[in-house]
Design an enzyme around this catalytic site. Sequence first.
Site, PDB file in Angstrom:
ATOM      1  N   PRO A 131       0.828  -1.210   0.000  1.00 32.49           N
ATOM      2  CA  PRO A 131       0.000   0.000   0.000  1.00 32.49           C
ATOM      3  C   PRO A 131       0.864   1.263   0.000  1.00 32.49           C
ATOM      4  CG  PRO A 131      -0.711  -1.544   1.718  1.00 32.49           C
ATOM      5  CD  PRO A 131       0.608  -2.038   1.209  1.00 32.49           C
ATOM      6  N   HIS A 292      -7.561  -4.679  -1.023  1.00 30.47           N
ATOM      7  CA  HIS A 292      -6.311  -4.419  -0.304  1.00 30.47           C
ATOM      8  C   HIS A 292      -6.542  -4.229   1.194  1.00 30.47           C
ATOM      9  CE1 HIS A 292      -3.914  -4.278  -3.899  1.00 30.47           C
ATOM     10  NE2 HIS A 292      -4.703  -3.378  -4.433  1.00 30.47           N
ATOM     11  N   THR A 293      -7.731  -3.783   1.555  1.00 34.92           N
ATOM     12  CA  THR A 293      -8.032  -3.589   2.969  1.00 34.92           C
ATOM     13  C   THR A 293      -8.479  -4.875   3.639  1.00 34.92           C
ATOM     14  OG1 THR A 293      -8.605  -1.242   2.744  1.00 34.92           O
ATOM     15  CG2 THR A 293      -9.590  -2.403   4.576  1.00 34.92           C
ATOM     16  N   GLN A 294      -9.166  -5.754   2.917  1.00 35.34           N
ATOM     17  CA  GLN A 294      -9.819  -6.883   3.582  1.00 35.34           C
ATOM     18  C   GLN A 294      -8.864  -7.739   4.398  1.00 35.34           C
ATOM     19  OE1 GLN A 294     -10.480 -10.688   0.942  1.00 35.34           O
ATOM     20  NE2 GLN A 294     -11.489  -9.012  -0.131  1.00 35.34           N
ATOM     21  N   ASP A 295      -7.661  -8.015   3.888  1.00 33.93           N
ATOM     22  CA  ASP A 295      -6.746  -8.859   4.660  1.00 33.93           C
ATOM     23  C   ASP A 295      -6.140  -8.104   5.847  1.00 33.93           C
ATOM     24  OD1 ASP A 295      -3.611  -8.151   3.802  1.00 33.93           O
ATOM     25  OD2 ASP A 295      -5.059  -7.680   2.228  1.00 33.93           O
ATOM     26  N   GLN A 296      -6.022  -6.770   5.727  1.00 29.08           N
ATOM     27  CA  GLN A 296      -5.465  -5.993   6.831  1.00 29.08           C
ATOM     28  C   GLN A 296      -6.397  -5.963   8.045  1.00 29.08           C
ATOM     29  OE1 GLN A 296      -3.383  -2.208   5.869  1.00 29.08           O
ATOM     30  NE2 GLN A 296      -4.025  -2.573   3.761  1.00 29.08           N
ATOM     31  N   HIS A 318      -4.279 -13.352   0.249  1.00 29.55           N
ATOM     32  CA  HIS A 318      -3.747 -12.698   1.446  1.00 29.55           C
ATOM     33  C   HIS A 318      -4.737 -12.812   2.617  1.00 29.55           C
ATOM     34  CE1 HIS A 318      -0.660 -10.778  -1.083  1.00 29.55           C
ATOM     35  NE2 HIS A 318      -0.014 -10.584   0.043  1.00 29.55           N
TER      36      HIS A 318
END
Length: 353
Positions: A131, A292-296, A318
């Site tokens: 990111p 990109h946010t879902q795994d974080q 991820h």
Amino acid sequence: MSCSLREIDGSILEGGGQILRIALTLSVIKRIPIRIINIRAGRSKPGLMEQHLKGIELLRDLSNARIKGASLGSTEVEFWPDKVAGGNYEARVKTAGSISLLLQAALPCALFADSRVTLRLFGGTNAEMAPQIDYTTEVFRPILEKFGGSFDFDLIRRGYFPKGGGEVVINIEPIFKLDPVNMTKRGYITSVFGWSFVAGTLPIKLSHLMADSAVHTLKQFHSNIKIERYKEDRNMAPDNCSGVILVAETSTGCILGGSALGKRNESAEETGKRAAQELAKAIEEGACVDGHTQDQLIVFMALAQGRSSVKVGEITMHTKTAIFVAEKMTDVWATFEIVPEGSCNIIHCTAAK
């Protein structure tokens, strides 16, 4: 703290640095000593690279941990954490290794420190395969605030591939517990905005070309798209780079993002289109967070006390990896369930209070 080492196989699923970050983060917060084996075994250059090593050293300092095997190229590390202490900490990656990835590992730990934590991080602020720091502050941070956590951010200098040299200062106030979230209603798009930048010797014309291309691609979703176009100050960003960060907000408070960095042999128009297509995919899926946010969010869902539910699109590798590691590190303390819903999926997590 448990006296026996919990073993994590670093070659499973995604098989990269993400396993290392999540396992170490949960090790620190729950004070579970771990052994990670087969680190990055499937990569062309297996073992720890500098950015991974600096991340381990940062978490070591945060938790006054004992470590074994933490050296460049190592494929096995043992880590015995102690209590997370507030204070000032530094991690300096000499390459353009991602500052955002360092923060992914350190931020959850700092939220559970005994007092305020200040992180001074050096490396790449805008790098491929991670990111961009602007995505972290403008997309991820508002979502983190739904869990009750946040951070203050000061950008000192931008760092780009291949030199790096970026510097940021991040202040985190401890919160001691995270709140569960329910993000299952997407609502409608209320605004689309972003930033299109160039740096170094690149002409500002490129920022306009990227932005115009992004607007053209996204105009079906909103009639008034505002993208700031600018050239970075040479004192802030002396090296060459270009890129776009895009954000969409919804009527229910969801935030979706898309981004892209300029590439050699790629037109500025194509760069803007790539970023827009990434955001468009997230919008069209109907999910409440982008890919990109879902795994974080998995670590925060596992740490929140109660039941969290988040509507996502296609489950990424991820995310599958993050769930696997989180469940292995938490035993029955946090359990995940994925329930399909049309073209989307809802990730449920029930964590012990």
